[in-house]
Design a protein around this motif. Structure first.
Motif, PDB file in Angstrom:
ATOM      1  N   GLY A 126       0.830  -1.213   0.000  1.00  0.00           N
ATOM      2  CA  GLY A 126       0.000   0.000   0.000  1.00  0.00           C
ATOM      3  C   GLY A 126       0.854   1.249   0.000  1.00  0.00           C
ATOM      4  N   ASP A 127       0.497   2.212   0.830  1.00  0.00           N
ATOM      5  CA  ASP A 127       1.171   3.518   0.855  1.00  0.00           C
ATOM      6  C   ASP A 127       2.658   3.355   1.218  1.00  0.00           C
ATOM      7  OD1 ASP A 127       1.916   6.138   1.068  1.00  0.00           O
ATOM      8  OD2 ASP A 127       0.758   6.546   2.899  1.00  0.00           O
ATOM      9  N   LEU A 128       3.549   3.861   0.366  1.00  0.00           N
ATOM     10  CA  LEU A 128       4.987   3.670   0.595  1.00  0.00           C
ATOM     11  C   LEU A 128       5.667   4.890   1.219  1.00  0.00           C
ATOM     12  CD1 LEU A 128       6.106   1.872  -2.717  1.00  0.00           C
ATOM     13  CD2 LEU A 128       5.121   0.889  -0.640  1.00  0.00           C
ATOM     14  N   HIS A 129       4.936   5.964   1.428  1.00  0.00           N
ATOM     15  CA  HIS A 129       5.579   7.189   1.930  1.00  0.00           C
ATOM     16  C   HIS A 129       6.280   6.936   3.267  1.00  0.00           C
ATOM     17  CE1 HIS A 129       3.113   9.083  -1.189  1.00  0.00           C
ATOM     18  NE2 HIS A 129       4.138   9.939  -1.232  1.00  0.00           N
ATOM     19  N   GLY A 130       7.544   7.351   3.338  1.00  0.00           N
ATOM     20  CA  GLY A 130       8.316   7.207   4.572  1.00  0.00           C
ATOM     21  C   GLY A 130       8.943   5.829   4.746  1.00  0.00           C
ATOM     22  N   LEU A 131       8.619   4.891   3.855  1.00  0.00           N
ATOM     23  CA  LEU A 131       9.204   3.548   3.994  1.00  0.00           C
ATOM     24  C   LEU A 131      10.378   3.368   3.038  1.00  0.00           C
ATOM     25  CD1 LEU A 131       6.050   1.199   4.104  1.00  0.00           C
ATOM     26  CD2 LEU A 131       7.251   2.301   6.015  1.00  0.00           C
ATOM     27  N   LEU A 172      11.303   5.092  -0.477  1.00  0.00           N
ATOM     28  CA  LEU A 172      12.744   5.342  -0.567  1.00  0.00           C
ATOM     29  C   LEU A 172      13.386   4.109  -1.195  1.00  0.00           C
ATOM     30  CD1 LEU A 172      13.097   6.673   3.092  1.00  0.00           C
ATOM     31  CD2 LEU A 172      13.087   8.068   0.999  1.00  0.00           C
ATOM     32  N   PRO A 173      13.852   4.222  -2.463  1.00  0.00           N
ATOM     33  CA  PRO A 173      14.295   3.018  -3.176  1.00  0.00           C
ATOM     34  C   PRO A 173      15.709   2.573  -2.803  1.00  0.00           C
ATOM     35  CG  PRO A 173      14.265   4.933  -4.643  1.00  0.00           C
ATOM     36  CD  PRO A 173      13.915   5.436  -3.279  1.00  0.00           C
ATOM     37  N   SER A 174      15.803   1.316  -2.352  1.00  0.00           N
ATOM     38  CA  SER A 174      17.101   0.699  -2.051  1.00  0.00           C
ATOM     39  C   SER A 174      17.191  -0.615  -2.803  1.00  0.00           C
ATOM     40  CB  SER A 174      17.232   0.426  -0.550  1.00  0.00           C
ATOM     41  OG  SER A 174      17.324   1.641   0.168  1.00  0.00           O
ATOM     42  N   ILE A 175      18.389  -1.169  -2.828  1.00  0.00           N
ATOM     43  CA  ILE A 175      18.549  -2.535  -3.350  1.00  0.00           C
ATOM     44  C   ILE A 175      19.104  -3.390  -2.226  1.00  0.00           C
ATOM     45  CG2 ILE A 175      19.812  -4.026  -4.980  1.00  0.00           C
ATOM     46  CD1 ILE A 175      19.702  -1.833  -7.027  1.00  0.00           C
ATOM     47  N   THR A 176      18.628  -4.627  -2.163  1.00  0.00           N
ATOM     48  CA  THR A 176      19.180  -5.588  -1.212  1.00  0.00           C
ATOM     49  C   THR A 176      19.440  -6.896  -1.933  1.00  0.00           C
ATOM     50  OG1 THR A 176      18.900  -6.629   0.954  1.00  0.00           O
ATOM     51  CG2 THR A 176      16.923  -6.454  -0.420  1.00  0.00           C
ATOM     52  N   PHE A 177      20.307  -7.698  -1.364  1.00  0.00           N
ATOM     53  CA  PHE A 177      20.544  -9.046  -1.884  1.00  0.00           C
ATOM     54  C   PHE A 177      21.020  -9.910  -0.736  1.00  0.00           C
ATOM     55  CE2 PHE A 177      24.434  -6.541  -2.722  1.00  0.00           C
ATOM     56  CZ  PHE A 177      25.384  -7.296  -2.068  1.00  0.00           C
TER      57      PHE A 177
END
Ligand SMILES: *Cc1c(COP(=O)(O)O)cnc(C)c1O
Length: 373
Positions: A126-131, A172-177
């Motif tokens: 759902g809402d992604l603001h702040g996440l 807030l776009p990040s990448i993980t692996f």
């Protein structure tokens, strides 16, 4: 688990005094604090602890005392356990598939970072603001005891697409692996970091952070883990791949953080020729022995506390239950003066041991003795 404290350095002394005929764990907070320091001082970014490796309250509290302030959690139950140890802890909810009720729970626990590997699961949040939304990348990379990419992760093309959606929706776009557990090859991290940088460059989206996962190795196959070499490889790959300005890094060790801080003491129930029956096995604290190279440091103590030093023989080892598959997968080198009633002390049983033990047939460890030094 029944907790107990003992003012001693040496579990062998406690064993000879108490003669437990049930499996007993020894927890060494000093070793755990030292490992936490090694990560906090050596890793070039934020260190989070992957709770699933060992969620014992004493482990979580010791890590909090040592300065670990963020935790990788996979379920609402783990979030609750972390909150009990530290109400202010930062929670990273990095299990990419969640039920709707788990999402509601994750929000109410205030999880800050959420991993995803497909659009349908991103939609569910759902809402992604702040996440922070950490998009999980998978590559065909080897080097680990088993491959985590077989369950979770998106291809580089799909990661690019998900990053665009996350940005468009205000996350807030990040990448993980996650290179896979017990990964001994620093190149596994480098390969992932370069691939993550490629994806980020393609999209033109600046990454909020880059999370290099867990998978750091513990002592296995006779060698201590080369954590410093892995930290160096991560630092230099991140610098190169992002032209000297990498995003802030995060890691999430489970195994390597906690492995050395527990020992497991088992008693010999019977010795019949080269076959040995123990009071715990693959349904208990040795369950990982079926999947991964086993703990390789075992000391044996006689009833009166003397260490057995005889030449070794390849023992066939059974656990205590009435199930014929309750057997260690490979022969174990044990001293040939081994006797019924002796205790075996297995080093490096902090990770994926107590956390995986069952109560099958009425067995399984119920005691943890904390060593106070
Ligand atoms: C299991 C897991 C970890 C920890 O892995 P280790 O091999 O114990 O270091 C870290 N991150 C995620 C997402 C995991 O699933």
């Amino acid at each position: 688990m029944v907790l107990q404290q003992a003012f001693l350095n040496d579990p062998a002394k406690w064993l000879s005094r108490e003669q437990p005929d049930e499996p007993v764990y020894f927890f060494d907070p000093k070793t755990l604090r030292a490992t936490a320091r090694q990560f906090l001082e050596g890793f070039p970014g934020e260190v989070t602890y992957a709770v699933k490796a060992n969620p014992a309250p004493a482990v979580l509290e010791t890590l909090v005392e040592a300065g670990i302030a963020a935790f990788d959690v996979a379920s609402p139950q783990e979030m609750e356990m972390v909150r009990r140890a530290s109400p202010a802890a930062r929670l990273h909810y990095h299990n990419p598939v969640r039920s709707k009720s788990e999402i509601i729970a994750g929000r109410s626990f205030g999880a800050l970072s959420w991993s995803v590997d497909r659009l349908s699961e991103l939609d569910k949040i759902g809402d992604l603001h702040g996440l922070e939304i950490a998009v999980r990348l998978k590559l065909p990379v080897s080097g680990a005891a088993y491959d985590f990419g077989s369950k979770f992760g998106a291809t580089p093309e799909d990661v690019a697409q998900l990053l665009r959606v996350v940005q468009a929706r205000g996350g807030l776009p990040s990448i993980t692996f996650h290179p896979g557990t017990q990964c001994e090859d620093p190149q596994a991290w480098s390969a992932y970091i370069f691939a993550a940088a490629d994806v980020a460059h393609q999209t033109g989206i600046p990454l909020h952070r880059l999370n290099v996962g867990g998978g750091f190795p513990a002592h296995r196959n006779g060698t201590a883990p080369a954590l410093t070499a892995i930290f160096d490889a991560i630092r230099s790959a991140a610098d190169q791949a992002f032209d000297g300005t990498p995003p802030p890094l995060v890691c999430e060790p489970g195994r390597a953080m906690v492995s050395e801080s527990y020992e497991l003491a088992l008693q010999v129930k019977a010795v019949i020729g080269e076959t040995v029956f123990l009071n715990d096995g693959v349904y208990g604290g040795l369950s990982e022995w079926r999947d991964i190279a086993p703990a390789d440091r075992i000391r044996v103590f006689s009833h009166d506390g003397q260490e057995r030093k005889g030449a070794t023989f390849p023992a066939t080892v059974f656990g205590p239950t009435c199930d014929s598959i309750d057997k260690l997968p490979d022969a174990v080198a044990l001293p040939n003066d081994l006797q019924e009633g002796d205790h075996l002390l297995f080093h490096a049983c902090g990770a994926y041991s107590a956390a995986l033990a069952t109560r099958f047939n009425g067995y399984g460890a119920r005691r943890v003795v904390t060593l106070l030094r």
